[in-house]
Write a protein that holds these residues in place. Structure first.
Motif, PDB file in Angstrom:
ATOM      1  N   GLU B 163      35.076  36.053  45.432  1.00 56.35           N
ATOM      2  CA  GLU B 163      35.847  36.155  44.190  1.00 56.35           C
ATOM      3  C   GLU B 163      35.882  37.592  43.687  1.00 56.35           C
ATOM      4  OE1 GLU B 163      37.862  34.255  42.603  1.00 56.35           O
ATOM      5  OE2 GLU B 163      37.557  32.727  44.157  1.00 56.35           O
ATOM      6  N   ILE B 164      34.734  38.249  43.733  1.00 53.60           N
ATOM      7  CA  ILE B 164      34.678  39.626  43.230  1.00 53.60           C
ATOM      8  C   ILE B 164      35.623  40.514  44.037  1.00 53.60           C
ATOM      9  CG2 ILE B 164      33.192  41.625  42.816  1.00 53.60           C
ATOM     10  CD1 ILE B 164      30.836  39.668  42.654  1.00 53.60           C
ATOM     11  N   CYS B 165      35.598  40.344  45.347  1.00 51.51           N
ATOM     12  CA  CYS B 165      36.452  41.167  46.197  1.00 51.51           C
ATOM     13  C   CYS B 165      37.919  40.826  45.958  1.00 51.51           C
ATOM     14  CB  CYS B 165      36.118  40.956  47.666  1.00 51.51           C
ATOM     15  SG  CYS B 165      34.503  41.594  48.095  1.00 51.51           S
ATOM     16  N   CYS B 184      39.264  38.329  52.767  1.00 52.95           N
ATOM     17  CA  CYS B 184      37.973  38.374  52.103  1.00 52.95           C
ATOM     18  C   CYS B 184      36.862  37.768  52.943  1.00 52.95           C
ATOM     19  CB  CYS B 184      38.051  37.673  50.749  1.00 52.95           C
ATOM     20  SG  CYS B 184      38.943  38.662  49.563  1.00 52.95           S
ATOM     21  N   GLY B 185      37.138  37.528  54.211  1.00 53.85           N
ATOM     22  CA  GLY B 185      36.073  37.059  55.110  1.00 53.85           C
ATOM     23  C   GLY B 185      35.065  38.175  55.302  1.00 53.85           C
ATOM     24  N   ILE B 213      28.081  44.618  51.073  1.00 50.25           N
ATOM     25  CA  ILE B 213      29.383  44.548  50.412  1.00 50.25           C
ATOM     26  C   ILE B 213      29.203  44.612  48.891  1.00 50.25           C
ATOM     27  CG2 ILE B 213      31.307  42.977  49.918  1.00 50.25           C
ATOM     28  CD1 ILE B 213      31.039  42.123  52.931  1.00 50.25           C
ATOM     29  N   LEU B 214      28.187  43.914  48.409  1.00 54.36           N
ATOM     30  CA  LEU B 214      27.917  43.936  46.963  1.00 54.36           C
ATOM     31  C   LEU B 214      27.625  45.369  46.503  1.00 54.36           C
ATOM     32  CD1 LEU B 214      27.560  42.186  44.418  1.00 54.36           C
ATOM     33  CD2 LEU B 214      25.121  42.073  44.946  1.00 54.36           C
ATOM     34  N   GLN B 215      26.883  46.109  47.338  1.00 47.50           N
ATOM     35  CA  GLN B 215      26.593  47.515  47.030  1.00 47.50           C
ATOM     36  C   GLN B 215      27.887  48.290  46.812  1.00 47.50           C
ATOM     37  OE1 GLN B 215      24.285  49.131  50.280  1.00 47.50           O
ATOM     38  NE2 GLN B 215      22.437  49.275  49.042  1.00 47.50           N
ATOM     39  N   ILE B 233      30.370  39.164  35.790  1.00 48.47           N
ATOM     40  CA  ILE B 233      30.438  37.716  35.535  1.00 48.47           C
ATOM     41  C   ILE B 233      31.883  37.264  35.439  1.00 48.47           C
ATOM     42  CG2 ILE B 233      29.966  35.945  33.790  1.00 48.47           C
ATOM     43  CD1 ILE B 233      27.314  37.462  33.235  1.00 48.47           C
ATOM     44  N   LYS B 234      32.685  38.054  34.723  1.00 48.47           N
ATOM     45  CA  LYS B 234      34.101  37.703  34.573  1.00 48.47           C
ATOM     46  C   LYS B 234      34.785  37.638  35.926  1.00 48.47           C
ATOM     47  CE  LYS B 234      34.780  39.910  30.297  1.00 48.47           C
ATOM     48  NZ  LYS B 234      35.059  41.295  29.918  1.00 48.47           N
ATOM     49  N   LEU B 235      34.408  38.559  36.800  1.00 42.62           N
ATOM     50  CA  LEU B 235      35.106  38.655  38.077  1.00 42.62           C
ATOM     51  C   LEU B 235      34.656  37.614  39.094  1.00 42.62           C
ATOM     52  CD1 LEU B 235      35.062  42.533  38.452  1.00 42.62           C
ATOM     53  CD2 LEU B 235      37.079  41.113  38.123  1.00 42.62           C
ATOM     54  N   GLY B 236      33.383  37.236  39.037  1.00 40.76           N
ATOM     55  CA  GLY B 236      32.957  36.439  40.191  1.00 40.76           C
ATOM     56  C   GLY B 236      31.864  35.425  39.959  1.00 40.76           C
ATOM     57  N   ALA B 237      31.625  34.995  38.695  1.00 39.21           N
ATOM     58  CA  ALA B 237      30.567  34.014  38.509  1.00 39.21           C
ATOM     59  C   ALA B 237      31.064  32.627  38.903  1.00 39.21           C
ATOM     60  CB  ALA B 237      30.104  34.018  37.063  1.00 39.21           C
TER      61      ALA B 237
END
Lengths: 645, 240
Positions: B163-165, B184-185, B213-215, B233-237
């Motif tokens: 979701e974040i990506c 997004c794989g 990737i999170l880094q 949180i808004k982007l990917g919770a």
């Protein structure tokens, strides 16, 4: 969990010097204390003068540049570090603040080792200590010099790393330009007064045109003027020492160092063209080199007993190590080692002759020459490898022959034994001055060579090869030179010999497999290892020797031969340069491994595990082998066609 | 997801469970959201990046065979704080899934059952923020066990790197016509970021890829002024 769950990360760290020296257990422990960090391109990771590093970073991918800010707001490139390199060590160990700017040139993924663990390794592992203390010393030295004169030094040298910069410092950057000088017709008295006023121990005598012609020192004034009763009103030209040793202002500090060692002087007059522009002292050079190689040579000259010699050779190791760390070229290193070994040998011969005289064996009955063969003959014996040598003495009437030979065999036997105690192992092929076949009169040597060249098929050529690299060390007459001429002539008359010699090579191919993978030994003590000497250097040296003999070159060193072959158009310049690089690289690698092994208390050998190299070294080594193969192919082609014709 | 709402729900749950006799580990888990500070930089939080290998893709029938996780603190992946364990799924492992994760029945013969591994994993996670690639899938398996054992879901904040990506790197595509999903794989993202991922398709290897990737996402968001936990949180919770 006994095993580290991410084996590939551990395998990567295992390839990083000096982590490659850790045991599996230690490696796992160390890696599991690491963290992975990411730095985007352009990020300034450390600021010079800012807080020190808290971790040692090992670059997994990407590269960083290490720089120093300069006065004009720009930056001076100190080093580039890439995959498998570390950064942060200096400020970790030094502690108070970061000494350099470190900036990511590309996106960086780095493994970070916390300071405490690193310091622990540094203090408990010699390999870590050696690896990092050298860069520490080097870097700190540069920093100390920065405020005053260091900047020009750093900036003047190009861009490939601090160590290379130091190596590249030119004489003109180090010399003293305010030199006391006078004209040749200046009265001695005036010159002496001038020296006293300026409180210097010497004055350079320079012609009107600026060309230096001599030097007058305090000693000269004492010995040649006062003691000899010369009129102080006479011109200095009558008492000055000459010729003077000069060096070009664009020469590198290392060359200057070598010149000083060679001529045993502590000062060189720096010239631009022919005109004097300054003076360089050994002290000036030492500022850059840190250690004092000149001093090692001086120690050697001072020794008067055989006992002192045994230990002295160990002093060469630190000097070689210093050269290596400074990024010194193979050529310098070999030159220095040759100079050292030759001096050692001369000293041994001097002492041995004296000893024999004392014991009533008398002096040398006829003039002789000590021949360096093999690597020593090629001026390439950087390491204490097996001694190959011979002795040639003047032809004597048959009735004296046996007595004379006995005397020289006695001398050779003692000298070889002394070399042995100094750390040079005995030859496996018996190519040693104390064997009757290697201690002969000039005529006998000529016969031996003739026979070898005539019947190349029958004799053991691989060993014989090193006979052709002969060089006179202790020369009471120009025996070596005349032998070489004789050999050239004999070869000229028998071209067939070269073809045979060329064919020895291909049995000994560089160890590259079909897919350009290293071919390592499949079994035995050195399983999975490469023999750098036998498979790396020997094929190259042999091939170059064949071409050198074909051309009747007088120079014996491989690099010298390559340069000469390029000059004569036998090898393309580019190809010769590649070969020289390949040769130098393998030599450096071998010296490095040798010193590492000795440092770690192991018995050095020529074997190397390719996995212990970093990727750049691996690539370089492969390229070196490839270019050697090309030379062998060239040789085969050349002699096949010649035979056909 | 509305974080304020989630936190309110969490507080209500704590009230309801106040008098129940719960193990300390679970008590601690109930406080996880208290460690999350939306106004602070995302980087200053502690994260556990995880990946599960399963017997298949059917959330109802399939089981977990391996758990891999790494902790990330201050934006750095700690190689020494790794969770890596095989799980006995209590059923056979379909050949199709073996092709993916290469875990054969022999390997899990002595592995512990999911319930036991879960306890250790919960202790390992503590109150850290959980991150996974396609997090709802992994979260489903975790919560299934959690609910069976304690009657409610894990209370940690959970972020989904997909979701974040998707919401930051790709152009908006509300109708799904560009098939963004594939971009997004893990492999596509690893390639995009030039990551060389060792041990791909092991739980720990994939967790490492996700962490790397999170880094990158931390940095990307910081550079576009979205570096707080609230932004993340808004982007990917994932909805609690």
């Amino acid at each position: 969990m006994s095993d580290f769950p991410l084996p590939r990360i551990r395998d990567f760290v295992r390839t990083v010097v000096p982590f490659n020296t850790l045991s599996d257990e230690e490696l796992t422990r160390v890696v599991s204390r690491m963290e992975i960090a990411f730095y985007p391109r352009g990020e300034r990771i450390y600021h010079a003068g800012g807080p020190p590093a808290t971790d040692l970073a090992i670059i997994k991918s990407g590269s960083v540049k290490v720089t120093l800010p300069d006065d004009l707001g720009g930056e001076i490139l100190v080093d580039l570090r890439g995959e498998g390199d570390c950064f942060g060590a200096v400020s970790l160990l030094q502690g108070s603040q970061a000494l350099f700017d470190v900036t990511a040139r590309e996106d960086i993924i780095a493994f970070l080792l916390p300071a405490a663990i690193f310091k622990d390794l540094y203090s408990s592992h010699t390999a870590f200590h050696r690896h990092f203390s050298f860069s520490l010393a080097r870097n700190l030295q540069a920093v100390r010099r920065t405020p005053d004169q260091g900047l020009t030094l750093l900036a003047g040298g190009g861009s490939l790393g601090l160590e290379a910069v130091l190596k590249r410092s030119q004489v003109s950057e180090l010399m003293t330009t305010s030199v006391l000088a006078c004209l040749p017709q200046t009265p001695i008295r005036a010159a002496a007064r001038n020296m006293t006023n300026q409180r210097v121990g010497s004055i350079v005598v320079v012609e009107q045109t600026g060309v230096p012609v001599g030097v007058v020192t305090d000693t000269d004034l004492r010995v040649r003027v006062l003691a000899a009763g010369v009129d102080p009103g006479a011109p200095v030209a009558e008492v000055m020492s000459r010729p003077i040793r000069t060096i070009d202002n664009k020469a590198f500090a290392f060359e200057a160092m070598l010149e000083m060692i060679r001529h045993r002087v502590h000062h060189l007059v720096v010239v631009e063209g022919e005109r004097m522009v300054g003076v360089l002292s050994d002290h000036d050079v030492r500022v850059v080199t840190g250690a004092a190689p000149v001093g090692v040579m001086r120690d050697l000259d001072k020794i008067n007993s055989a006992e002192g010699l045994e230990l002295i050779h160990q002093n060469l190791d630190p000097v070689l190590e210093m050269l290596l760390r400074l990024g010194g070229s193979a050529q310098y290193m070999l030159d220095l080692a040759t100079e050292f070994n030759d001096r050692l040998l001369l000293k041994i011969l001097e002492l041995t002759e004296l000893e024999m005289e004392h014991q009533g064996r008398g002096r040398a009955p006829v003039p002789y020459s000590w021949l360096a063969l093999g690597s020593a003959g090629r001026c390439e014996q950087a390491l204490r490898t097996a001694q190959h040598n011979g002795l040639v003495f003047m032809n004597v009437p048959a009735e004296r022959a046996s007595a004379v030979k006995d005397w020289f065999l006695d001398l050779a036997g003692r000298a070889v034994e002394r070399l042995h105690t100094c750390g040079f192992p005995l030859s496996e092929h018996g190519l040693q001055a104390n064997s009757p076949a290697c201690c002969q009169s000039e005529a006998q040597w000529q016969n031996a060579f003739s026979e070898m060249i005539r019947e190349a098929g029958q004799c053991a050529l691989p060993a014989a090869g090193s006979l052709f690299d002969l060089r006179g060390v202790h020369e009471e007459m120009a025996f070596a030179e005349s032998l070489r001429l004789y050999v050239s002539q004999a070869i000229e008359d028998n071209r067939h010999f070269l073809a045979r010699l060329a064919r020895v090579g291909p049995h000994n191919r560089p160890p590259l497999g079909f897919l350009r993978e290293f071919v390592v030994e499949k079994s035995g003590e050195y399983r999975d290892q490469l023999d750098l000497k036998v498979s790396g250097l020997t094929p190259l040296i042999n091939a170059v020797r064949v071409l050198a003999l074909e051309q009747g070159l007088t120079v014996t060193s491989t690099l010298g031969r390559l340069a000469e072959l390029a000059k004569r158009g036998i090898l393309q310049e580019r190809f010769a340069a590649d070969l020289a690089d390949a040769y130098s690289f393998i030599v450096l690698l071998r010296v490095a491994r040798y010193l590492e092994a000795r440092g770690a208390g192991h018995e050095p050998n020529a074997h190397l595990d390719p996995a212990s190299l970093n990727p750049a070294q691996r690539k370089m080594l492969k390229d070196s082998f490839t270019v050697t193969s090309e030379l062998q192919a060239f040789l085969e082609q050349r002699y096949r066609t010649q035979n056909a014709a | 997801m509305n974080f304020a709402l989630a936190r309110m729900r969490n507080r209500l749950r704590r009230l309801r469970l106040k008098n129940r006799d719960l193990p300390p580990l679970v008590r601690q888990n109930l406080l996880a959201l208290e460690q999350v500070h939306p106004e602070q930089p995302a980087r200053s939080h502690r994260f556990v990046v995880l990946d599960l290998e399963t017997t298949g893709l059917d959330p109802n029938r399939d089981r977990v065979v391996s758990v891999g996780a790494l902790r990330m603190v201050e934006g750095r992946v700690r190689l020494g704080e790794v969770f890596d364990e095989l799980v006995n799924p209590g059923r056979d492992i379909p050949v199709e899934s073996i092709k993916v994760h290469a875990i054969v029945p022999d390997m899990i013969a002595h592995a512990r059952p999911a319930g036991e591994v879960f306890e250790d994993f919960m202790e390992y996670v503590g109150t850290d923020v959980l991150v996974a690639h396609f997090a709802p899938f992994d979260l489903h398996f975790l919560n299934k066990i959690m609910k069976v054992r304690y009657g409610f879901s894990l209370q940690n904040l959970v972020l989904d790197t997909v979701e974040i990506c998707r919401s930051t790197l790709l152009t908006p595509d509300p109708h799904g016509v560009y098939m963004d999903f594939k971009k997004c794989g893990l492999d596509a993202l690893a390639e995009r970021f030039g990551l060389e991922v060792p041990e791909r398709h092991t739980a720990l290897g994939d967790a490492l890829a996700t962490a790397l990737i999170l880094q990158r996402m931390f940095l990307h968001l910081e550079q576009t002024n979205r570096g707080t936990m609230g932004d993340l949180i808004k982007l990917g919770a994932v909805a609690l």
